[in-house]
Enzyme design. Sequence first.
Site: not given
Ligand code: RIB
Length: 300
Positions: A14, A211, A241
């Site tokens: 990132d 949400l 995530d």
């Molecule tokens: O959900 C966030 C992620 O989306 C980031 O870390 C980026 O790499 C993308 O995959």
Amino acid sequence: MTGRVVVVGSANVDLVVDVPRQPHGGETVLGGDVRRSPGGKGANQAVAATLAGGAETTFLGAFGADDGADFLLASLAKAGVRTDLVSRVESATGTAFIMVSPDGENSIVVAPGANSRLALSDEQLGRVATADVVLAQLEIPLDAVTAAAAARRSGARMVLNAAPSRPLPDLDLDVLVVNEHEAADLAGTPGTPEELARILRRRASAVVITLGAAGCVVAEQEIVQLPGFRVSPVDTTGAGDTFCGVLAAALADGRSLREAAERAGAAAALAVTRPGAQSAVPTAAEVAEFAESGTGGNAR
Ligand code: RIB
């Protein structure tokens, strides 16, 4: 917690820049210094399943032969994620370009690179077959998702986080996790979260629609809305995530979907109070304390 999770997904370096606001089309905005941090929806979810969820977690993904791969594998290893069966391909490791505005919102462009070359080997599918929960997202080829779903053992659950949004064939899914935008895209119509959850239950035995600050909707036989936690967001990157990783870990531990979603919501709320994706994932102890008392983040 106990239970085994196998995450089949992406890993990205990132490249993050703070911006005063998200630029419009054709506009140039001056931002801050670039930060490099470990990300990718799959790798972020694997770190969350391990660190915040306490599950024994394997990450199956594809990396190039570059220092980006070393950087990402080091972050996974530091969190305790098993990376012994990752693929190495002749392509650059995935990279994501992320702009974060002062309200914590982000916009992301992903250059998938090696992620788009992931094809699961027999050995990798063998590891999938050891999992209690298999967790995948959509930054990798659909064939890899389909193969993972087919390789799970009887009784194991397939959880798909359908992000980023893209057309989806029929898949054999136990739990589908989406945000409101992804839910409307997949359903092919706008609607309330409850309406969308009802439509999406044709695609999976259970549906969770996240949400943001408002919590989430959990749809099984019945549909319930779980409240969110009140925090001041610093960076929402990867919060979804963290939610998915912790949800998978809790399901692997034998929790009900509702219990798993409650725990996942607490972990995601803590994650938005910290910058970065993997760097924002809380520990299991922090999540437990926050879920019980609402403290430990920057709760208002
Ligand atoms: O959900 C966030 C992620 O989306 C980031 O870390 C980026 O790499 C993308 O995959």
